[in-house]
Design an enzyme around this catalytic site. Sequence first.
Site, PDB file in Angstrom:
ATOM      1  N   LYS A  54      -4.970  12.722   2.054  1.00 21.07           N
ATOM      2  CA  LYS A  54      -4.954  11.881   1.179  1.00 21.07           C
ATOM      3  C   LYS A  54      -6.057  11.068   0.815  1.00 21.07           C
ATOM      4  CE  LYS A  54      -0.075  11.428   2.357  1.00 21.07           C
ATOM      5  NZ  LYS A  54       0.948  10.780   3.153  1.00 21.07           N
ATOM      6  N   GLN A  98       2.230   5.744   6.904  1.00 18.72           N
ATOM      7  CA  GLN A  98       2.122   7.145   7.178  1.00 18.72           C
ATOM      8  C   GLN A  98       3.389   7.355   8.242  1.00 18.72           C
ATOM      9  OE1 GLN A  98       0.582   9.546   5.676  1.00 18.72           O
ATOM     10  NE2 GLN A  98       2.063  10.993   6.788  1.00 18.72           N
ATOM     11  N   ASP A 121       4.954   4.880  -2.120  1.00 20.37           N
ATOM     12  CA  ASP A 121       5.841   6.056  -1.692  1.00 20.37           C
ATOM     13  C   ASP A 121       7.051   5.984  -2.109  1.00 20.37           C
ATOM     14  OD1 ASP A 121       4.184   7.734   0.065  1.00 20.37           O
ATOM     15  OD2 ASP A 121       4.704   6.793   1.596  1.00 20.37           O
TER      16      ASP A 121
END
Length: 297
Positions: A54, A98, A121
């Site tokens: 990422k 994460q 997200d």
Amino acid sequence: MSSKLIDGKKISAEIKNNLKISIDKIKNNFPRTPHLVVVLVGNNPASISYVKAKEKACQLVGIKCHVERLSEEVLESDIIRYIEKLNQDDQVDGMIVQLPLPQNLDEEKIIQTISSLKDVDGLNNENLGLLASGQPRFVPATPLGVQTMINQLDFVTEGSKIVIIGRSKLVGIPLALLLSSKTPKGNATVTICHSKSKDIGSHTLSADIIIVATGFPHTLKKDMVKKNSIVIDVGVNRIEDKSKKNGFRLIGDSDFDEIIDIVSKITPVPGGVGPMTIAMLLENVTKAFYINNAKKL
Ligand code: NAP
């Protein structure tokens, strides 16, 4: 590359090229570039490698990416305080935590702390609710990536039959909402299967598209797949492989080698859904930049 393979690397490279052009324009007109913060807790090797990918992708398109690395022993209250600080920071457009988090941390509580305007997200309840009510703001990156891949094929979702195996908040549920939504990229008849479903093959055998996201290799076998259907394999499983330098290789949730002869299209693992997920995260960060700076632009 076989003509049956859906090349996630290629599709995502095009998306990133276009994003780079948009971000270059932002740089010319605004004092700063879009900014993502990634919270990484502990030393899970898969998480570390996803975060590296990422970071690299952000760098490529010109998004500033800060990775906050926290030890496995970090207190939940400290993570929450850190997220609350980022929520107030007008120099930060988006943030992600994460997953998975170490077991002692309340993942749901931490995710719900992220401001819904910075939740790139798309996992907090407000954003999932907006998606469910047909007004999507931030949609989780993997489902968005899968939908984008399907749209790149010469395939009309409207009226088609799509079976999704897996009902997680991260993949299966938002994907079902997207593909059944009353939109030109939706309008499919979607069936969700899960670990309590009986005879999943009876559903998948009549599907035009099967999407498998269980986290278990061999979930989708060749006798479950209709001739000329499309298979999207979201799964990422590390399998020991002594011939590899790092000691493992990645496989998906489907029996790829046997299924490829039956289907019209299939995603490889790696190189299928994974790169699309990253490209869609970058799109969400750019969208967050526009949402959060609308008054200054
Ligand atoms: P998850 O939260 O563990 O959810 C798995 C889902 O699969 C659950 O709904 C579960 O059913 C269902 N399931 C498990 N075994 C099954 C079986 N044998 N038959 C039918 N359904 C079954 O996993 P996730 O986060 O959705 O991730 C799924 C996979 O996708 C993982 O391999 C993950 O690494 C991968 N992934 C890849 C990307 C990418 O970018 N490529 C992104 C996200 C995830 P229940 O609800 O009944 O438990």
